[in-house]
Design an enzyme around this catalytic site. Structure first.
Site, PDB file in Angstrom:
ATOM      1  N   ARG A  67      33.089  13.158-108.217  1.00 55.00           N
ATOM      2  CA  ARG A  67      32.490  13.191-106.898  1.00 55.00           C
ATOM      3  C   ARG A  67      33.536  12.857-105.841  1.00 55.00           C
ATOM      4  O   ARG A  67      34.672  12.559-106.177  1.00 55.00           O
ATOM      5  CB  ARG A  67      31.283  12.237-106.827  1.00 55.00           C
ATOM      6  N   GLY A  68      33.092  12.892-104.557  1.00 51.84           N
ATOM      7  CA  GLY A  68      34.051  12.695-103.468  1.00 51.84           C
ATOM      8  C   GLY A  68      34.527  14.079-103.040  1.00 51.84           C
ATOM      9  O   GLY A  68      34.967  14.873-103.888  1.00 51.84           O
ATOM     10  N   ALA A  69      34.423  14.362-101.743  1.00 52.48           N
ATOM     11  CA  ALA A  69      34.634  15.732-101.268  1.00 52.48           C
ATOM     12  C   ALA A  69      35.949  16.383-101.753  1.00 52.48           C
ATOM     13  O   ALA A  69      35.918  17.450-102.374  1.00 52.48           O
ATOM     14  CB  ALA A  69      34.536  15.752 -99.744  1.00 52.48           C
ATOM     15  N   ARG A  89      26.990  21.727-105.598  1.00 54.28           N
ATOM     16  CA  ARG A  89      26.638  20.772-104.542  1.00 54.28           C
ATOM     17  C   ARG A  89      26.848  21.467-103.183  1.00 54.28           C
ATOM     18  O   ARG A  89      27.864  22.139-103.000  1.00 54.28           O
ATOM     19  CB  ARG A  89      27.495  19.486-104.608  1.00 54.28           C
ATOM     20  N   GLN A 113      27.831   3.873-104.813  1.00 58.29           N
ATOM     21  CA  GLN A 113      29.264   4.211-104.845  1.00 58.29           C
ATOM     22  C   GLN A 113      30.113   3.085-104.268  1.00 58.29           C
ATOM     23  O   GLN A 113      31.279   2.944-104.615  1.00 58.29           O
ATOM     24  CB  GLN A 113      29.523   5.497-104.048  1.00 58.29           C
ATOM     25  N   ASP A 167      32.333  14.491 -95.590  1.00 52.51           N
ATOM     26  CA  ASP A 167      32.130  15.603 -96.532  1.00 52.51           C
ATOM     27  C   ASP A 167      32.230  16.947 -95.839  1.00 52.51           C
ATOM     28  O   ASP A 167      32.517  17.962 -96.468  1.00 52.51           O
ATOM     29  CB  ASP A 167      30.781  15.454 -97.240  1.00 52.51           C
ATOM     30  N   ASN A 205      28.498  12.733 -93.786  1.00 48.61           N
ATOM     31  CA  ASN A 205      29.057  11.807 -94.780  1.00 48.61           C
ATOM     32  C   ASN A 205      27.888  11.128 -95.486  1.00 48.61           C
ATOM     33  O   ASN A 205      26.715  11.357 -95.141  1.00 48.61           O
ATOM     34  CB  ASN A 205      29.997  10.787 -94.115  1.00 48.61           C
ATOM     35  N   LYS A 206      28.198  10.296 -96.449  1.00 51.43           N
ATOM     36  CA  LYS A 206      27.177   9.641 -97.271  1.00 51.43           C
ATOM     37  C   LYS A 206      26.052   9.041 -96.427  1.00 51.43           C
ATOM     38  O   LYS A 206      26.303   8.445 -95.387  1.00 51.43           O
ATOM     39  CB  LYS A 206      27.856   8.561 -98.120  1.00 51.43           C
TER      40      LYS A 206
HETATM   41  O1  MRU Z   1      27.857  11.924-103.137  1.00 53.85           O
HETATM   42  P1  MRU Z   1      29.322  11.564-103.160  1.00 53.85           P
HETATM   43  O2  MRU Z   1      29.585  10.301-103.916  1.00 53.85           O
HETATM   44  O3  MRU Z   1      30.176  12.724-103.618  1.00 53.85           O
HETATM   45  O4  MRU Z   1      29.672  11.293-101.644  1.00 53.85           O
HETATM   46  C1  MRU Z   1      30.988  10.989-101.282  1.00 53.85           C
HETATM   47  C2  MRU Z   1      31.131  10.636 -99.851  1.00 53.85           C
HETATM   48  O5  MRU Z   1      30.211  10.704 -99.089  1.00 53.85           O
HETATM   49  C3  MRU Z   1      32.509  10.274 -99.364  1.00 53.85           C
HETATM   50  O6  MRU Z   1      32.413   9.417 -98.295  1.00 53.85           O
HETATM   51  C4  MRU Z   1      33.185  11.571 -98.953  1.00 53.85           C
HETATM   52  O7  MRU Z   1      33.276  12.493 -99.993  1.00 53.85           O
HETATM   53  C5  MRU Z   1      34.476  11.459 -98.277  1.00 53.85           C
HETATM   54  S1  MRU Z   1      35.748  10.648 -99.027  1.00 53.85           S
HETATM   55  C6  MRU Z   1      36.724  11.244-100.011  1.00 53.85           C
END
Ligand code: MRU
Length: 346
Positions: free
Chosen positions: A44-46, A86, A193, A234, A244-245
Site C-alpha cells: 500500500r501507499g500511493a 484500487r 496505518q 494519493d 489522502n487517507k
Molecule cells: O490506503 P493506504 O494505506 O494505501 O493509504 C495511504 C495513504 O493515504 C498515504 O498517505 C499516501 O499513499 C501517501 S504517502 C506515500
C-alpha cells in the site's frame, strides 16, 4: 530497508497487514497474487502501489502465450485488470500507463524483447521513486525548525514508497540533521496505518515519537503541542485539492483554525493535472468489516451494524500551506504554481 524486492526475476514483498506483529515476506507469483496484494493492502501507499503493479505486469507476462497476438492481448487485459485494484492513488495508473507506452513502442518486436522492455521500465520506475523520495526530503527539510513537534497521518515512509517515503522522508532527514524533532502519529482508523506502520518505522529509526488516537489531535493543537503537520497524498488535482487517507481533511480544518502550517508531501507522479479539482477524484469505498472489526478479527460493533468506510477524503487546497514535491515547494496560488513547477523539466 524497503518493502519490495526484485531478485532473480522474482518479486517479493513485505505483507503490511501483518505488521507490527510479524515481518512476513511473500512472493508475488502471478497477476492474481499481485492484484490481491494491492486490493487487500498487503502492499500500500500511493507510490509503492505503482512500482509494485509495474513489476507485477512483468511477473504476469511470464505465463502468457508464445503467440504474439494473444500475448499482446493478455498484456492489455492484465494492465486493465490491475487498474481495477484500487481507484484513488493515481500513481497506479501513472505507472501502468508508462507500460502501455512501452508495449506500444515495441509491439513489432519479439515477445522476449517486449518482456525485457517491460522489466526495464519497471526497474526504472522503481529507481526513480527512490530518487523522488530523496529530492522531496531535501526540499521539505528546510521547512522544519529545531525542536518542531510534527503531527503526521497514515503511513508515508519506507513502507509506502521505494525510498524513505514522502512526508516521513522529510522527517527522517530532519532527524539525521539533528533537528531534535518529536513526531505525533495519528493511529489512523480503521486500518491503523499510523499505529501499526508509522510507529513501527519510527521505532526502527529511533525517532522520538508518540502515537495518538485520531480524536486526540484537536486537543493537542489547542494545547499548542503541535507546530507543523506533514502528510502525504494519493492524488492531487490541478488546483491543489488533495486526496489522502480519511481523516486528513479534518486535520486540515483543525490546523487552519489553530493557525498551524499544513504541508502535503508528494512526488510529481501523484499529481493528476487532467482533473480540475478534487471533486473529480474517485474515492475508494472499502468493506464494512474493516470498521466493524479490529485487525480483521474481533467485532467492535454489532455484527450487522451499518457503517460507512471511505478510505480517503479530499482536502481543499485553500487549507494547504504548501505542497512539497520532488521539483520544489509549491505555494499558493496552486493552480498556477503547480502547473509551472510540475511541468518543469528535471
Ligand atoms: O490506503 P493506504 O494505506 O494505501 O493509504 C495511504 C495513504 O493515504 C498515504 O498517505 C499516501 O499513499 C501517501 S504517502 C506515500
Amino acid at each position: 530497508m524497503g518493502s519490495i524486492r526484485f531478485k532473480n526475476n522474482r518479486l517479493f514483498y513485505l505483507d503490511q497487514t501483518k505488521l507490527p506483529l510479524q515481518e512476513l515476506w511473500r512472493e508475488c507469483k502471478s497477476l492474481g497474487d499481485g492484484y490481491k496484494a494491492i486490493k487487500n493492502l498487503r502492499i500500500r501507499g500511493a507510490p509503492l502501489i505503482g512500482v509494485f503493479a509495474a513489476y507485477n505486469v512483468f511477473i504476469a507476462s511470464k505465463k502468457f502465450s508464445s503467440q504474439k497476438e494473444k500475448f499482446l492481448r493478455q498484456l492489455k487485459e492484465a494492465i486493465d485488470y490491475l487498474k481495477t485494484s484500487r481507484p484513488t492513488a493515481v500513481n497506479l495508473f501513472w505507472a501502468l500507463q508508462r507500460l502501455v507506452l512501452v508495449v506500444k513502442k515495441n509491439q513489432k518486436e519479439s515477445i522476449f524483447k517486449i518482456k525485457s522492455e517491460i522489466l526495464k521500465e519497471a526497474k526504472d520506475i522503481h529507481a526513480e521513486d527512490i530518487d523522488l523520495c530523496r529530492k522531496m526530503a531535501g526540499y521539505g527539510v528546510k521547512l522544519i525548525k529545531k525542536g518542531d513537534r510534527i503531527l503526521t497521518h497514515c503511513n508515508t515512509g519506507f513502507l509506502a514508497t521505494s525510498g524513505d517515503g514522502t512526508a516521513l522522508a522529510v522527517i527522517y532527514k530532519a532527524h539525521r540533521l539533528h533537528k531534535n524533532i518529536r513526531i505525533y502519529a495519528d493511529e489512523t482508523r480503521p486500518l491503523l496505518q499510523g499505529s501499526r506502520l508509522t510507529a513501527w518505522e519510527l521505532d526502527k529509526r529511533k525517532i522520538p515519537s508518540t502515537v495518538i488516537c485520531d480524536n486526540m489531535a484537536a486537543s493537542l493543537m489547542q494545547e499548542r503541542q503541535i507546530d507543523k503537520i506533514f502528510l502525504g497524498a494519493d492524488r492531487i488535482a490541478a488546483n491543489g485539492d488533495t486526496a489522502n487517507k480519511i481523516g486528513t481533511y479534518s486535520l486540515a480544518v483543525l490546523a487552519h483554525y489553530h493557525k498551524i502550517p499544513f504541508y502535503v508531501v508528494a512526488p510529481f507522479s501523484t499529481f493528476d493535472l487532467k482533473l480540475k479539482s478534487g471533486k473529480f477524484i474517485p474515492i475508494e469505498k472499502r468493506c464494512a468489516d474493516e470498521v466493524r472489526k479490529v485487525l480483521g478479527k474481533v467485532y467492535i460493533t454489532p455484527r450487522h451494524m451499518q457503517v460507512k468506510n471511505p478510505a480517503f477524503d479530499i482536502t481543499p487546497s485553500k487549507l494547504i500551506t504548501a505542497i512539497v514535491s520532488d521539483k520544489g515547494v509549491i505555494y499558493p496560488p496552486f493552480r498556477k504554481n503547480i502547473k509551472r513547477v510540475i511541468n518543469r523539466k528535471p
